[in-house]
Design an enzyme around this catalytic site. Structure first.
Site, PDB file in Angstrom:
ATOM      1  CG  HIS A  17      -1.973  -0.945   1.359  1.00 50.85           C
ATOM      2  ND1 HIS A  17      -2.192  -1.705   2.482  1.00 50.85           N
ATOM      3  CD2 HIS A  17      -2.949  -1.276   0.485  1.00 50.85           C
ATOM      4  CE1 HIS A  17      -3.255  -2.474   2.300  1.00 50.85           C
ATOM      5  NE2 HIS A  17      -3.724  -2.239   1.088  1.00 50.85           N
ATOM      6  CE  LYS A  41     -11.308  -6.566   2.213  1.00 49.52           C
ATOM      7  NZ  LYS A  41     -10.151  -5.765   1.788  1.00 49.52           N
ATOM      8  NE  ARG A  90      -2.830  -7.409  -3.871  1.00 42.93           N
ATOM      9  CZ  ARG A  90      -3.498  -7.742  -2.775  1.00 42.93           C
ATOM     10  NH1 ARG A  90      -2.840  -8.034  -1.691  1.00 42.93           N
ATOM     11  NH2 ARG A  90      -4.802  -7.784  -2.766  1.00 42.93           N
ATOM     12  CB  SER A 128      -4.486  -6.065   4.993  1.00 42.25           C
ATOM     13  OG  SER A 128      -4.062  -4.835   4.471  1.00 42.25           O
TER      14      SER A 128
HETATM   15  O1  PNS Z   1      -9.182  -2.381   0.642  1.00 43.88           O
HETATM   16  P1  PNS Z   1     -10.542  -2.796   0.140  1.00 43.88           P
HETATM   17  O2  PNS Z   1     -11.396  -3.310   1.281  1.00 43.88           O
HETATM   18  O3  PNS Z   1     -10.454  -3.779  -0.975  1.00 43.88           O
HETATM   19  O4  PNS Z   1     -11.217  -1.483  -0.448  1.00 43.88           O
HETATM   20  C1  PNS Z   1     -12.547  -1.520  -0.944  1.00 43.88           C
HETATM   21  C2  PNS Z   1     -13.209  -0.168  -0.729  1.00 43.88           C
HETATM   22  C3  PNS Z   1     -13.206   0.178   0.753  1.00 43.88           C
HETATM   23  C4  PNS Z   1     -12.438   0.895  -1.498  1.00 43.88           C
HETATM   24  C5  PNS Z   1     -14.676  -0.262  -1.260  1.00 43.88           C
HETATM   25  O5  PNS Z   1     -15.367  -1.230  -0.538  1.00 43.88           O
HETATM   26  C6  PNS Z   1     -15.378   1.092  -1.178  1.00 43.88           C
HETATM   27  O6  PNS Z   1     -15.244   1.906  -2.069  1.00 43.88           O
HETATM   28  N1  PNS Z   1     -16.141   1.298  -0.081  1.00 43.88           N
HETATM   29  C7  PNS Z   1     -16.886   2.529   0.108  1.00 43.88           C
HETATM   30  C8  PNS Z   1     -18.374   2.290  -0.190  1.00 43.88           C
HETATM   31  C9  PNS Z   1     -18.621   2.330  -1.688  1.00 43.88           C
HETATM   32  O7  PNS Z   1     -18.456   3.355  -2.334  1.00 43.88           O
HETATM   33  N2  PNS Z   1     -18.992   1.172  -2.244  1.00 43.88           N
HETATM   34  C10 PNS Z   1     -19.272   1.036  -3.654  1.00 43.88           C
HETATM   35  C11 PNS Z   1     -18.029   0.672  -4.443  1.00 43.88           C
HETATM   36  S1  PNS Z   1     -18.396   0.511  -6.157  1.00 43.88           S
END
Ligand code: PNS
Length: 160
Positions: A17, A41, A90, A128
């Site tokens: 990251h 998550k 990745r 992570s």
């Molecule tokens: O590190 P991650 O958990 O893979 O990141 C995913 C994340 C947090 C970027 C995604 O779940 C997100 O954008 N969450 C905010 C809510 C949202 O906008 N959801 C719609 C995504 S299309």
């Protein structure tokens, strides 16, 4: 002033990251690392802990700030005036996971592009979840997380 948002769970931030954030700094004037809410998550660290870890490891990057946001990513992107969402890629699984979000985000907010930065070869298998698992068994996580936070993250994971 070109602003990009780097969203993610960062539970916790890894060396991969951090590399992505550092490389994004070369492309944009300002970066907001956004500790975001992923409803799929269950995070181990609180949003405040995750923000604190990121702040400590990006302290030498003046153009980086770190925020917590639990809403829809594109709402934050729109309100901040960001022109890009930066994500790391990745393996092929990341592409499968990231593309639907990139397409949805573009449909919802056409003013921001998603930019994918390919992982460095040496970080391809860092995640992570790997850090959490190794740390929970008391293993040495110092190869996977920035050194400023390795001891604290390791100790916290062992207690969880
Ligand atoms: O590190 P991650 O958990 O893979 O990141 C995913 C994340 C947090 C970027 C995604 O779940 C997100 O954008 N969450 C905010 C809510 C949202 O906008 N959801 C719609 C995504 S299309």
């Amino acid at each position: 002033m070109r602003l990009a948002v780097c969203p993610g769970s960062f539970d916790p931030i890894t060396i991969g990251h951090l590399d992505m954030i550092q490389r994004a700094c070369a492309l944009f004037d300002r970066i907001i690392v956004l500790v975001s809410h992923n409803p799929d998550k269950q995070c181990v660290f609180s949003p405040e802990q995750r923000r604190d870890f990121i702040q400590r490891v990006t302290a030498d990057l003046p153009q980086v700030s770190v925020e917590i946001y639990d809403g829809l990513l594109v709402d934050y992107v729109r309100q901040s005036g960001a022109v890009a969402i930066v994500k790391g890629l990745r393996q092929a699984e990341d592409y499968e996971y990231e593309m639907p979000m990139a397409i949805a985000n573009r449909a919802l907010c056409p003013t921001a592009e998603t930019i994918f930065l390919p992982s460095r070869a040496e970080h391809l298998y860092f995640s992570s979840s790997l850090v959490r698992q190794v740390g929970s068994f008391g293993g040495d996580i110092s190869a996977f997380v920035p050194q400023e936070i390795a001891a604290e993250v390791g100790a916290a994971l062992q207690r969880k």
